[in-house]
Design an enzyme around this catalytic site. Structure first.
Site, PDB file in Angstrom:
ATOM      1  N   LYS A  70       1.653   1.312  -3.079  1.00  8.29           N
ATOM      2  CA  LYS A  70       1.763   0.301  -2.032  1.00  8.29           C
ATOM      3  C   LYS A  70       3.177  -0.286  -1.989  1.00  8.29           C
ATOM      4  O   LYS A  70       3.938  -0.187  -2.948  1.00  8.29           O
ATOM      5  CB  LYS A  70       0.734  -0.811  -2.274  1.00  8.29           C
ATOM      6  CG  LYS A  70      -0.713  -0.321  -2.317  1.00  8.29           C
ATOM      7  CD  LYS A  70      -1.155   0.231  -0.976  1.00  8.29           C
ATOM      8  CE  LYS A  70      -2.634   0.595  -0.959  1.00  8.29           C
ATOM      9  NZ  LYS A  70      -2.931   1.852  -1.663  1.00  8.29           N
ATOM     10  N   ASP A  71       3.502  -0.935  -0.879  1.00  7.02           N
ATOM     11  CA  ASP A  71       4.824  -1.512  -0.675  1.00  7.02           C
ATOM     12  C   ASP A  71       5.122  -2.594  -1.703  1.00  7.02           C
ATOM     13  O   ASP A  71       4.230  -3.286  -2.175  1.00  7.02           O
ATOM     14  CB  ASP A  71       4.906  -2.116   0.730  1.00  7.02           C
ATOM     15  CG  ASP A  71       4.709  -1.075   1.817  1.00  7.02           C
ATOM     16  OD1 ASP A  71       3.546  -0.755   2.112  1.00  7.02           O
ATOM     17  OD2 ASP A  71       5.705  -0.587   2.363  1.00  7.02           O
TER      18      ASP A  71
END
EC number: 5.4.99.27
Length: 356
Positions: free
Chosen positions: A92-93
């Protein structure tokens, strides 16, 4: 299709076209996003539930401004296990607030009662703990749910609702986002260097440089088909992917039934993720993909020498449960994308931003 793909210059970002530039007759307005992690929220949709018993502890966690890999390392220290004992499905970011599952291999060991205390110096909250017999493997989650806040000129753009509605009805070009390529395309520069001298596992332990090279080739292919008007419609010999699944088949003849299913976003044309093996596409569709090897021989040959196998990726992605809300200062978008699709590919159709 006789026109060959020309290699894009190594400048950043590449001028990959948007679908909406031609539809709207002009590029999108400027805008900003991710001024703070709270402007970019992601929630992993696993698609199944842990069983409640087993030697793996599964953790549903919320992290803020932290990479998935760094959180895996911190979980390993907190649970006194090796990093290899930590599992997760998707990366994920970093500049975001994200919720996702992790697993920790704890055979014959109780769940640490003070786990939250051990993670007190980490921007993470453990929301749920449950046991499961197996490690969480990469790429098993079904989708990701996004909530994004946009600011700047785009908020005042009277055409933004029309842009949004068009994407909801016609789908979004399934570009790999800028995160894959690193600041200024640094990952691509490194990938070119590694593949030129011969890829080795010790130079790229997570395989990120291989992924970067394949992503760049895919984006190049998608950009060419978008420019030619074939990114959402099928060509003879295209491999079509059933929406929301990995099911695929080659369509040598594009009949009325297939065109209608494509119009309804039930099927999507696909493009090659380069590697070893034979192209699954044929005829006109294969000509676009074969041209990649002419335009980027070093990347294609380097991937083949590295032994990564060819696979397919949809050229288009459908927005799940989309919604747009506007107030005086912000636009808030919410939507679901299948795993592997990038929210930044959606945002770049709505606004112009240097990172997009």
């Amino acid at each position: 299709m006789t026109e060959s793909v020309t290699a894009m210059p190594l400048t950043w970002p590449p001028a990959w076209p948007r679908a909406l530039d031609e539809v709207m007759g002009q590029p999108p307005p400027r805008g900003d996003y991710r001024a703070s992690p709270e402007d970019f929220k992601v929630e992993e949709c696993l698609g199944f539930a842990p069983e409640g018993e087993g030697e793996h502890l599964w953790l549903w966690v919320e992290k803020r401004d932290l990479t998935t890999l760094e959180l895996a390392r911190r979980l390993a220290r907190a649970c006194e296990v090796g990093v290899r004992d930590i599992g997760y499905s998707g990366i994920k970011d970093r500049v975001a607030v994200t919720r996702q599952w992790f697993s920790v291999h704890l055979p014959g060991r109780a769940t640490p009662s003070d786990l939250s205390m051990r993670l007190a110096d980490t921007p993470v909250r453990v929301l749920e703990q449950v046991r499961h017999p197996r490690k969480l493997k990469r790429g098993v989650h079904r989708a990701n749910r996004f909530e994004l806040r946009l600011t700047g000129e785009v908020v005042r753009d009277p055409g933004v609702e029309r842009r949004w509605q068009w994407l909801c009805e016609h789908g979004v070009p399934n570009y790999f986002g800028p995160q894959r390529f690193g600041p200024g395309g640094r990952n691509l520069i490194n990938a070119r260097a590694v593949l030129a001298r011969g890829w080795r596992k010790r130079d790229d332990r997570e395989g990120m440089l291989l992924s970067t090279a394949r992503s760049y080739l895919f984006n190049t292919l998608l950009a060419r088909r978008l420019t030619a008007g074939h990114w959402a419609s099928a060509l003879p010999g295209d491999v079509l992917i059933l929406d929301g699944t990995a099911s695929q088949f080659r369509a040598d003849i594009i009949d009325a039934e297939l065109r209608e299913r494509l119009r309804q976003l039930d099927l999507h044309p696909s493009g090659v993720l380069w590697g070893t093996g034979r192209l699954a596409s044929q005829a006109d569709a294969a000509a676009y993909e074969q041209a990649l090897a002419i335009a980027e021989p070093e990347l294609c040959e380097g991937l083949q020498r590295a032994g990564v196998r060819m696979s397919r990726r949809a050229l288009r992605v459908r927005l799940g449960a989309p919604a747009l809300m506007r107030d005086d200062a912000t636009l808030t978008l919410s939507f679901e994308l299948p795993r592997g699709a990038f929210a930044t590919a959606v945002v770049r159709e709505l606004m112009a931003h240097p990172d997009l």
